[in-house]
Design an enzyme around this catalytic site. Structure first.
Site, PDB file in Angstrom:
ATOM      1  N   ASP A 124     -21.491  34.327 -26.265  1.00  0.00           N
ATOM      2  CA  ASP A 124     -22.617  34.611 -25.364  1.00  0.00           C
ATOM      3  C   ASP A 124     -22.043  35.147 -24.059  1.00  0.00           C
ATOM      4  O   ASP A 124     -21.748  34.383 -23.130  1.00  0.00           O
ATOM      5  CB  ASP A 124     -23.401  33.321 -25.098  1.00  0.00           C
ATOM      6  N   GLU A 177     -19.159  21.903 -34.344  1.00  0.00           N
ATOM      7  CA  GLU A 177     -19.092  22.449 -32.987  1.00  0.00           C
ATOM      8  C   GLU A 177     -18.960  21.336 -31.943  1.00  0.00           C
ATOM      9  O   GLU A 177     -18.416  21.563 -30.866  1.00  0.00           O
ATOM     10  CB  GLU A 177     -20.370  23.267 -32.753  1.00  0.00           C
ATOM     11  N   THR A 188     -31.854  35.417 -33.895  1.00  0.00           N
ATOM     12  CA  THR A 188     -32.822  34.577 -34.598  1.00  0.00           C
ATOM     13  C   THR A 188     -34.191  35.244 -34.521  1.00  0.00           C
ATOM     14  O   THR A 188     -34.705  35.435 -33.409  1.00  0.00           O
ATOM     15  CB  THR A 188     -32.911  33.187 -33.902  1.00  0.00           C
ATOM     16  N   PRO A 189     -34.792  35.619 -35.656  1.00  0.00           N
ATOM     17  CA  PRO A 189     -36.126  36.241 -35.596  1.00  0.00           C
ATOM     18  C   PRO A 189     -37.094  35.284 -34.889  1.00  0.00           C
ATOM     19  O   PRO A 189     -37.133  34.099 -35.208  1.00  0.00           O
ATOM     20  CB  PRO A 189     -36.512  36.409 -37.070  1.00  0.00           C
ATOM     21  N   ARG A 190     -37.798  35.803 -33.915  1.00  0.00           N
ATOM     22  CA  ARG A 190     -38.640  34.924 -33.083  1.00  0.00           C
ATOM     23  C   ARG A 190     -40.071  35.448 -33.018  1.00  0.00           C
ATOM     24  O   ARG A 190     -40.302  36.588 -32.641  1.00  0.00           O
ATOM     25  CB  ARG A 190     -38.016  34.868 -31.676  1.00  0.00           C
ATOM     26  N   ASN A 192     -29.531  37.282 -27.591  1.00  0.00           N
ATOM     27  CA  ASN A 192     -30.128  36.814 -26.339  1.00  0.00           C
ATOM     28  C   ASN A 192     -29.135  36.112 -25.418  1.00  0.00           C
ATOM     29  O   ASN A 192     -29.465  35.830 -24.269  1.00  0.00           O
ATOM     30  CB  ASN A 192     -31.338  35.920 -26.626  1.00  0.00           C
ATOM     31  N   GLY A 200     -27.718  27.343 -33.377  1.00  0.00           N
ATOM     32  CA  GLY A 200     -28.640  26.436 -32.694  1.00  0.00           C
ATOM     33  C   GLY A 200     -27.964  25.131 -32.314  1.00  0.00           C
ATOM     34  O   GLY A 200     -26.791  24.911 -32.621  1.00  0.00           O
ATOM     35  N   HIS A 251     -22.147  28.134 -37.941  1.00  0.00           N
ATOM     36  CA  HIS A 251     -21.538  27.368 -36.853  1.00  0.00           C
ATOM     37  C   HIS A 251     -21.272  25.989 -37.452  1.00  0.00           C
ATOM     38  O   HIS A 251     -22.175  25.375 -38.018  1.00  0.00           O
ATOM     39  CB  HIS A 251     -22.518  27.207 -35.692  1.00  0.00           C
TER      40      HIS A 251
HETATM   41  P1  IMP Z   1     -30.701  34.758 -30.276  1.00  0.00           P
HETATM   42  O1  IMP Z   1     -30.497  34.212 -31.663  1.00  0.00           O
HETATM   43  O2  IMP Z   1     -30.527  36.228 -30.172  1.00  0.00           O
HETATM   44  O3  IMP Z   1     -32.032  34.307 -29.713  1.00  0.00           O
HETATM   45  O4  IMP Z   1     -29.535  34.174 -29.363  1.00  0.00           O
HETATM   46  C1  IMP Z   1     -29.589  32.941 -28.684  1.00  0.00           C
HETATM   47  C2  IMP Z   1     -29.549  31.766 -29.624  1.00  0.00           C
HETATM   48  O5  IMP Z   1     -28.286  31.722 -30.298  1.00  0.00           O
HETATM   49  C3  IMP Z   1     -29.653  30.394 -28.951  1.00  0.00           C
HETATM   50  O6  IMP Z   1     -30.984  29.999 -28.757  1.00  0.00           O
HETATM   51  C4  IMP Z   1     -28.957  29.478 -29.933  1.00  0.00           C
HETATM   52  O7  IMP Z   1     -29.823  29.065 -30.960  1.00  0.00           O
HETATM   53  C5  IMP Z   1     -27.916  30.386 -30.561  1.00  0.00           C
HETATM   54  N1  IMP Z   1     -26.602  30.146 -29.958  1.00  0.00           N
HETATM   55  C6  IMP Z   1     -25.990  30.846 -28.997  1.00  0.00           C
HETATM   56  N2  IMP Z   1     -24.788  30.328 -28.719  1.00  0.00           N
HETATM   57  C7  IMP Z   1     -24.636  29.283 -29.526  1.00  0.00           C
HETATM   58  C8  IMP Z   1     -23.581  28.342 -29.722  1.00  0.00           C
HETATM   59  O8  IMP Z   1     -22.504  28.354 -29.090  1.00  0.00           O
HETATM   60  N3  IMP Z   1     -23.814  27.374 -30.641  1.00  0.00           N
HETATM   61  C9  IMP Z   1     -24.946  27.305 -31.387  1.00  0.00           C
HETATM   62  N4  IMP Z   1     -25.930  28.184 -31.240  1.00  0.00           N
HETATM   63  C10 IMP Z   1     -25.788  29.142 -30.308  1.00  0.00           C
HETATM   64 ZN    ZN Z   2     -22.303  31.062 -31.488  1.00  0.00          ZN
END
Ligand code: IMP
Ligand code: ZN
Length: 348
Positions: A301, A224, A127-129, A36, A194, A221
């Site tokens: 990202d 950080e 992340t499964p949502r 995402n 997260g 992670h």
């Molecule tokens: P998703 O897991 O596909 O929904 O991607 C977005 C999610 O990845 C965000 O809501 C964060 O939880 C996680 N995320 C993205 N970039 C970072 C980061 O740099 N540090 C920690 N978590 C991250």
């Molecule tokens: Zn990351």
């Protein structure tokens, strides 16, 4: 592929055409990309268009920020972008659209005339949502259906666990990842991501320890931000991860402990634009290069950081102050390390 901007774009623009061709042709592995956070802006705008009548002002504001380049002065500035993106990917159909666009952006020829994709191999993570329109399992199935459209030599999925999850949610999420793998779906690992300031990592360990026993890779992670304590990092390290994300604020004592961890995922633009590292000059990549510790160069990202694999590799090759000024030989060696750090890459 979306337009890139910022430090990666400046580094890329400074390279000779021959250097750009060299980087384009280099087989690269992208091992740290959040689904995402990697949706091409064009796709997100199309999803917003479909949402049009019900689009909230929060969604409109976030889209405006993403289009013009979000300024990320604090960690919250990054995480506050996510609710609007999630609002636009809340149905299985939207997840399918977003995942397909992300995979295409990384794996289809970029249209630069060379026929090269951004990367040769992608381990996408998400992340499964669960939403009002889908369960976590349905979400994951929608993502995996798209990932498995590509051969296993090109694409695989890492299931992310969020630091903000409850104990029960972490347990269920890890179980889902293992179950999917056992059903023959292309899940190759588990990630912990997260808001780095949230969650008790000690309580996560019992669940994370199941990951490797199930034959999955583990990446976390870690360290950080400055708020991450030594205990937090030690709890994550006790699960014997195969790869570490960021490691920005690892103390020297902890750095000594990670000598045997096979790979560190380095996200240069993310660290600099997120203001967690002041400059390329002071980036912890220098420590790993000096100590010959395997690393992989990743985008994290690409949407908010407006970068690409090519952009991140340009930061290696460009001359200082725009880049690290590494030789082609060093960059080739780093790219190979990345390929070698994949959780699963069956031979071509
Ligand atoms: P998703 O897991 O596909 O929904 O991607 C977005 C999610 O990845 C965000 O809501 C964060 O939880 C996680 N995320 C993205 N970039 C970072 C980061 O740099 N540090 C920690 N978590 C991250
Ligand atoms: Zn990351």
């Amino acid at each position: 592929m979306s337009e890139i901007a910022g430090p990666a774009a400046a580094a890329l623009a400074s390279l000779s055409p021959d250097d750009v061709l060299f980087l384009q042709a280099l087989p690269k592995a992208e091992l740290h990309a959040h689904l995402n956070g990697s949706i091409p802006i064009k796709t997100l705008l199309e999803l917003a268009q479909q949402h049009s009548p019900t689009q909230s002002s929060e969604v409109a504001d976030t889209l405006q920020k993403l289009k013009s380049g979000a300024v990320l002065d604090e960690i919250d500035d990054f995480f506050s972008l996510m609710p609007a993106i999630y609002a636009l990917t809340s149905t299985p159909e939207a997840v399918t659209t977003a995942t397909r666009a992300v995979l295409q952006s990384f794996l289809n020829p970029t249209g630069d005339g060379t026929g090269s994709p951004q990367c040769a191999y992608l381990e996408l993570r998400t992340t499964p949502r669960a939403t009002a329109h889908m369960t976590q399992e349905r979400y994951l199935t929608a993502v995996l259906d798209e990932v498995e459209f590509y051969p296993a030599t090109q694409a695989a999925l890492i299931v992310s666990v969020d630091r903000r999850m409850s104990d029960l949610d972490v347990e269920e999420c890890v179980s889902l990842a293992i179950e999917m793998k056992n059903r023959g779906r292309r899940v190759v690992g588990v990630d912990v991501c997260g808001d780095p300031r949230k969650g008790d990592m000690q309580s996560f360990t019992q669940h994370l320890l199941r990951v490797k026993g199930a034959g999955l890779g583990l990446t976390v992670h870690i360290a950080e931000c400055t708020e991450n304590t030594t205990e937090d990092s030690l709890a994550l390290l006790s699960c014997r991860p195969d790869r570490l994300g960021h490691t920005t604020f690892l103390s020297d004592e902890l750095k000594a402990l990670i000598r045997l961890i096979p790979c560190v995922e380095i996200c240069l633009s993310s660290n600099i634009l997120g203001k967690l590292v002041a400059s390329l000059d002071t980036h912890h990549i220098h420590y790993y290069l000096k100590n010959n510790h395997p690393i992989v160069i990743c985008t994290d990202d690409a949407l908010p950081f407006r970068t690409s694999c090519l952009g991140e590799y340009s930061l290696l090759l460009a001359q200082p102050p725009l880049g690290l000024g590494l030789s082609r030989g060093d960059v080739t060696r780093i790219a190979r390390m990345g390929m070698d750090a994949a959780f699963s890459r069956p031979c071509d």
